[in-house]
Design a protein around this motif. Structure first.
Motif, PDB file in Angstrom:
ATOM      1  N   THR A   1      13.105   4.184  51.845  1.00  0.00           N
ATOM      2  CA  THR A   1      14.408   4.007  52.483  1.00  0.00           C
ATOM      3  C   THR A   1      14.651   2.522  52.678  1.00  0.00           C
ATOM      4  OG1 THR A   1      13.327   4.383  54.630  1.00  0.00           O
ATOM      5  CG2 THR A   1      14.528   6.231  53.644  1.00  0.00           C
ATOM      6  N   ASP A   2      15.904   2.101  52.489  1.00  0.00           N
ATOM      7  CA  ASP A   2      16.231   0.692  52.612  1.00  0.00           C
ATOM      8  C   ASP A   2      16.587   0.351  54.057  1.00  0.00           C
ATOM      9  OD1 ASP A   2      18.872   1.515  53.033  1.00  0.00           O
ATOM     10  OD2 ASP A   2      19.518   1.041  51.000  1.00  0.00           O
ATOM     11  N   ASN A   3      17.058  -0.867  54.285  1.00  0.00           N
ATOM     12  CA  ASN A   3      17.315  -1.313  55.659  1.00  0.00           C
ATOM     13  C   ASN A   3      18.536  -0.641  56.276  1.00  0.00           C
ATOM     14  OD1 ASN A   3      16.113  -2.907  57.675  1.00  0.00           O
ATOM     15  ND2 ASN A   3      17.639  -4.524  57.430  1.00  0.00           N
ATOM     16  N   ASN A   4      19.299   0.094  55.467  1.00  0.00           N
ATOM     17  CA  ASN A   4      20.414   0.895  55.979  1.00  0.00           C
ATOM     18  C   ASN A   4      20.058   2.377  56.038  1.00  0.00           C
ATOM     19  OD1 ASN A   4      22.285  -1.252  56.391  1.00  0.00           O
ATOM     20  ND2 ASN A   4      22.601  -1.342  54.169  1.00  0.00           N
TER      21      ASN A   4
ATOM     22  N   SER B   1      16.124  -8.601  70.153  1.00  0.00           N
ATOM     23  CA  SER B   1      15.439  -7.899  69.065  1.00  0.00           C
ATOM     24  C   SER B   1      15.768  -6.411  69.106  1.00  0.00           C
ATOM     25  CB  SER B   1      13.928  -8.127  69.162  1.00  0.00           C
ATOM     26  OG  SER B   1      13.627  -9.486  68.990  1.00  0.00           O
ATOM     27  N   ALA B   2      17.044  -6.130  69.322  1.00  0.00           N
ATOM     28  CA  ALA B   2      17.530  -4.752  69.384  1.00  0.00           C
ATOM     29  C   ALA B   2      19.036  -4.761  69.175  1.00  0.00           C
ATOM     30  CB  ALA B   2      17.178  -4.115  70.728  1.00  0.00           C
ATOM     31  N   THR B   3      19.571  -3.584  68.882  1.00  0.00           N
ATOM     32  CA  THR B   3      21.006  -3.390  68.692  1.00  0.00           C
ATOM     33  C   THR B   3      21.485  -2.308  69.654  1.00  0.00           C
ATOM     34  OG1 THR B   3      20.891  -3.962  66.342  1.00  0.00           O
ATOM     35  CG2 THR B   3      22.788  -2.670  67.050  1.00  0.00           C
ATOM     36  N   PRO B   4      22.608  -2.509  70.341  1.00  0.00           N
ATOM     37  CA  PRO B   4      23.110  -1.457  71.232  1.00  0.00           C
ATOM     38  C   PRO B   4      23.313  -0.157  70.478  1.00  0.00           C
ATOM     39  CG  PRO B   4      24.317  -3.507  71.591  1.00  0.00           C
ATOM     40  CD  PRO B   4      23.461  -3.719  70.376  1.00  0.00           C
ATOM     41  N   ALA B   5      22.905   0.942  71.087  1.00  0.00           N
ATOM     42  CA  ALA B   5      23.099   2.262  70.475  1.00  0.00           C
ATOM     43  C   ALA B   5      24.540   2.707  70.692  1.00  0.00           C
ATOM     44  CB  ALA B   5      22.135   3.265  71.085  1.00  0.00           C
ATOM     45  N   SER B   6      25.192   3.095  69.615  1.00  0.00           N
ATOM     46  CA  SER B   6      26.531   3.676  69.718  1.00  0.00           C
ATOM     47  C   SER B   6      26.454   5.194  69.761  1.00  0.00           C
ATOM     48  CB  SER B   6      27.394   3.232  68.536  1.00  0.00           C
ATOM     49  OG  SER B   6      26.761   3.553  67.310  1.00  0.00           O
ATOM     50  N   GLY B   7      25.234   5.718  69.592  1.00  0.00           N
ATOM     51  CA  GLY B   7      24.995   7.151  69.606  1.00  0.00           C
ATOM     52  C   GLY B   7      23.509   7.395  69.416  1.00  0.00           C
ATOM     53  N   TYR B   8      23.166   8.601  68.970  1.00  0.00           N
ATOM     54  CA  TYR B   8      21.764   8.975  68.812  1.00  0.00           C
ATOM     55  C   TYR B   8      21.158   8.488  67.502  1.00  0.00           C
ATOM     56  CZ  TYR B   8      21.995  11.988  72.908  1.00  0.00           C
ATOM     57  OH  TYR B   8      22.118  12.457  74.190  1.00  0.00           O
TER      58      TYR B   8
ATOM     59  N   ALA C   1      22.883   1.447  61.796  1.00  0.00           N
ATOM     60  CA  ALA C   1      22.741   1.149  60.369  1.00  0.00           C
ATOM     61  C   ALA C   1      23.113   2.335  59.490  1.00  0.00           C
ATOM     62  CB  ALA C   1      21.301   0.718  60.064  1.00  0.00           C
ATOM     63  N   LEU C   2      23.155   3.538  60.063  1.00  0.00           N
ATOM     64  CA  LEU C   2      23.453   4.753  59.289  1.00  0.00           C
ATOM     65  C   LEU C   2      24.963   4.901  59.133  1.00  0.00           C
ATOM     66  CD1 LEU C   2      22.347   7.317  57.911  1.00  0.00           C
ATOM     67  CD2 LEU C   2      22.562   8.468  60.131  1.00  0.00           C
ATOM     68  N   ALA C   3      25.461   4.639  57.948  1.00  0.00           N
ATOM     69  CA  ALA C   3      26.905   4.618  57.710  1.00  0.00           C
ATOM     70  C   ALA C   3      27.546   5.983  57.964  1.00  0.00           C
ATOM     71  CB  ALA C   3      27.190   4.165  56.281  1.00  0.00           C
TER      72      ALA C   3
END
Length: 544
Positions: free
Chosen positions: A80-83, A306-313, A317-319
């Motif tokens: 799996t890639d970075n996305n 070193s983190a990204t806010p969660a917009s959901g579960y 990165a998951l389009a």
């Protein structure tokens, strides 16, 4: 599984140049330990750290650096890639039909020129299944594997899974080559078909001339023996390695310079919720708590950017899930006020806390593992943010063993948790009652509420979804989350449908997704990464 995690406090002071085989702004003298010497290099060579007392067999390696180096020697069917998207490696094609997955192999050979066959895949699968680590966890759905021809493998599954291909990341090695030993009886590195292969010279990997893919500019990789954290820090400080990776699971402070590449980790930090609680069983309160939290501040101040806010579960990165995941990165106190009002908490007392008509205020106990510095900081920030929103939070700090005991006994209102989301996005063990880590979850009788202030979603026919359909149960009393996962596996619902239902039901409160960081010599170009393989683009590296 909820991890025991002692988060790394980063200090990004620039104190050195990373060197190695590649060019560097700082010239390095020869670097030696008792066994190996790293010489000044050519532009076609890079240097990595490893442990010579550990194996490079991906199924027996115990040290993180050796497991990372092994990814250069062995290839999986799929990465799996970075996305978080699947990329075929040894797999020419992956075909999913119900509870069966058929993989057709590329025309590839091992480094000894023997062909990669379906039998080698079955052999490697059996090693992975008995490994007891990450690869074993990824193969939980597989009931049997068989070679149906020289280049075709059949995986039978316990359930249909549209994203099963993402789990086919176990390394393929030549059948029986893990049992080959030298004259002293020491196991040799198994035979792989990856981008590099062990050379006859110790502490050296050479480009695999038989590799099925691109053969890049880096012809050799020199390995430096770094047996412990002190030696790793030493070699970083003197500029002896071209790469250093951290997922922040340790407690060392690392100072280094060079290029930084963020690795999207599919690791969710969340607030676990005890829905047996009379107040927290109401989704209005879960929405109120969620909207009061400044996730961006948590990422910055507790996890040091070193983190990204969660917009959901699911990871941002998951389009496929991005459009329906609507949690905000910063607090929205109006949403909090509106949801508290629906519960009857309309006034503030003299201390600033919302109270009901009887003067009762909400007091929540937040449980946190004090051995994790980042989580301890995050808990204090959350308590401050909720206090500003009119909700009192009392923090209970405890060691990891006590933390596990208390959450297992549902002895909490909220807890700070962490879970590695599987590459196929299966969160059922967390979000469905009865799951192995579904602590505090009681979703047998979901209510009819919907997040106030969130955008109304559209169904496929264009009609507005007011939440009534996802808040209902079937005749068996199954929760909306279980129902949507069942539909997802049967192919009648998408991952975005799952994401939307999880936002509406909110069995936990997602906070952020962690990052790893790959530091590299700034002269090395064409670096792409992924959690699956930090050397994802090694065959395309170029040195300026």
């Amino acid at each position: 599984m909820i991890k025991k995690s002692i988060s790394l406090i980063l200090v990004f002071a620039v104190v050195l140049c990373i060197g190695g085989c590649g060019k560097s702004k700082k010239s390095n003298s020869n670097i030696a330990d008792s066994d190996n010497t790293v010489k000044k290099h050519s532009p076609s060579c890079i240097t990595l750290l490893f442990n010579k007392t550990d194996s490079l067999n991906p199924y027996t390696a115990k040290t993180e650096n050796n497991r990372l180096v092994a990814k250069l020697i062995f290839e999986p069917l799929v990465k799996t890639d970075n996305n978080l998207q699947p990329v075929n490696r040894l797999a020419e094609s992956v075909k999913l039909e119900g509870r069966n997955c058929t993989v057709t192999l590329k025309n590839a050979v091992f480094s000894d020129q023997s062909p990669v066959t379906a039998s080698d895949v079955v052999y490697s699968y059996n090693l992975a299944k008995g490994y007891g680590g990450l690869y074993t966890a990824h193969l939980y759905e597989v009931t049997s594997v068989s070679a149906i021809s020289d280049n075709t493998v059949s995986f039978n599954l316990s359930m249909a899974d549209p994203y099963f291909a993402n789990l086919l990341d176990f390394p393929i090695l030549k059948s029986g080559s893990d049992k080959i030993t030298d004259s002293d009886g020491t196991a040799k590195t198994p035979i792989g078909c990856g981008r590099y292969t062990p050379a006859d010279e110790p502490f050296l990997l050479k480009q695999n001339a038989s590799f099925f893919g691109t053969k890049g500019d880096i012809k050799e990789i020199k390995l430096i023996h770094a047996p412990d954290s002190d030696s790793v820090s030493h070699y970083i400080e003197i500029g002896a390695t071209d790469f250093y990776y951290s997922d922040f699971s340790g407690n060392n402070i690392v100072r280094m310079s060079g290029s930084r590449t963020d690795v999207n980790l599919n690791t969710l930090i969340y607030l676990g919720v005890n829905t047996f609680s009379p107040v927290l069983k109401e989704k209005y309160l879960r929405y109120a708590v969620s909207s009061a939290i400044d996730r961006k501040a948590l990422c910055k101040d507790a996890f040091f950017d070193s983190a990204t806010p969660a917009s959901g579960y699911f990871s941002p990165a998951l389009a496929e899930a991005r459009a329906v995941q609507s949690l905000k990165p910063t607090s929205d106190l109006q949403i909090t006020v509106d949801n508290l009002s629906k519960m009857g908490y309309n006034d503030r007392n003299q201390d600033g806390y919302f109270v009901d008509r009887n003067g009762n205020r909400i007091v929540l106990r937040l449980l946190v593992n004090k051995e994790s510095q980042s989580k301890l900081i995050a808990a204090k920030l959350i308590a401050e943010q909720l206090k500003s929103a009119g909700i009192e939070v009392k923090i209970t700090e405890c060691g990891y063993a006590e933390f596990v005991r208390l959450i297992s006994a549902n002895a909490f209102d909220l807890y700070l948790g962490e879970i590695s989301v599987l590459p196929n996005f299966d969160l059922t063990q967390l979000v469905i009652k009865g799951g192995s880590v579904a602590y505090g979850l009681n979703n047998e009788k979901p209510d009819e509420t919907k997040p106030d202030g969130e955008q109304t979603e559209k169904t496929q026919d264009g009609n507005e979804n007011n939440g009534d359909d996802t808040a209902s149960t079937d005749d068996r009393g199954d929760s909306p989350v279980k129902l949507i996962y069942d539909e997802f596996r049967s192919g009648t619902a998408s991952i975005s449908d799952v994401a939307g239902t999880l936002i509406t039901e909110m069995p936990q409160i997602p906070l952020l997704f962690k990052h790893g960081i790959l530091f590299s010599n700034e002269s090395i170009q064409n670096i792409t990464v992924s959690e699956c393989d930090i050397f994802f683009s090694a065959e395309n590296y170029k040195i300026k």
